[in-house]
Design a protein around this motif. Structure first.
Motif, PDB file in Angstrom:
ATOM      1  N   SER A 113      36.709 -23.440 -56.126  1.00 11.46           N
ATOM      2  CA  SER A 113      37.185 -24.859 -56.153  1.00 11.46           C
ATOM      3  C   SER A 113      38.160 -25.086 -57.404  1.00 11.46           C
ATOM      4  O   SER A 113      38.392 -24.253 -58.375  1.00 11.46           O
ATOM      5  N   ALA A 114      38.969 -25.995 -57.137  1.00  9.02           N
ATOM      6  CA  ALA A 114      40.043 -26.476 -58.035  1.00  9.02           C
ATOM      7  C   ALA A 114      39.527 -27.712 -59.031  1.00  9.02           C
ATOM      8  O   ALA A 114      40.239 -28.326 -59.669  1.00  9.02           O
ATOM      9  N   LYS A 150      42.561 -23.424 -58.514  1.00 10.80           N
ATOM     10  CA  LYS A 150      41.515 -22.912 -57.824  1.00 10.80           C
ATOM     11  C   LYS A 150      40.754 -21.642 -58.346  1.00 10.80           C
ATOM     12  O   LYS A 150      41.773 -20.714 -58.856  1.00 10.80           O
TER      13      LYS A 150
END
Length: 198
Positions: A178-179, A185
């Motif tokens: 996830s970012a 990310k």
């Protein structure tokens, strides 16, 4: 809560179903006492707070986001019960009562690093022997040695040391890519821990 959806949670004012780990922690405690006291750290709009109220806990809930707290206190159950104490404050400002259950769902990684050790000591001191902590921690996968992150992370070894004075009831790990936390990310390891104080 998975790391990947925490921003959606913060921006969505409806109350979601309680998280699985708070249900598991409640069932583990059972009916050990008639007057159960719980703390919901970083309670947000109250998805876990409402569940605890439904289970007849005296609940102390805090968060530093006024909009989320307004959504919580406007929930019909929260508005009707004297068993809820809500405070707008951060981790270092909250005074923990003696508790049977402390929930820290998807919030501890926002604690400033220099405030975490005093916070953890307060959590440990607050819990009765036999009381339960449940919540989330995150680890970074493939971290550069000199990298500075805007969130608090713990290695598995650091978490094992943190829980020296607890019996581990459940420790689940889930990898997320996830970012959302840093804008870039990357892989995170989310730890969901339920532990009973010795």
């Amino acid at each position: 809560m998975a790391t990947v959806d925490w921003l959606n949670y913060l921006n969505n004012q409806k109350v979601f179903a309680p998280r699985a780990h708070i249900i598991e922690a409640h069932h583990f405690l059972g009916n050990m006492t008639q007057r159960r006291i719980a703390v919901d750290c970083g309670c947000g709009t109250g998805r876990d707070t409402i569940y605890l109220l439904e289970k007849n806990y005296q609940v102390y809930a805090f968060d530093n986001d006024m909009r989320s707290l307004e959504a919580l206190v406007n929930h019909p159950l929260a508005a009707a019960t004297p068993k809820l104490d809500v405070q707008i404050c951060n981790f270092s400002e909250f005074t923990f009562p003696r508790s049977h259950l402390i929930n820290a769902s998807a919030c501890l990684f926002f604690c400033p690093k220099h405030e975490f050790n005093p916070l953890w000591k307060n959590i440990e001191k607050s819990l009765y022997s036999g009381g339960v902590f449940c919540g989330h921690f995150i680890s970074v996968i493939n971290r550069n040695i000199d990298e500075k992150l805007p969130v608090l992370t713990h290695s598995k070894y650091e978490l094992e040391q943190l829980f020296n004075s607890f019996y581990i009831v459940s420790w689940k790990e889930k990898q997320e890519f996830s970012a959302q936390l840093t804008g870039e990310k990357r892989a995170w390891l989310v730890h969901t821990i339920i532990a009973m104080k010795k």
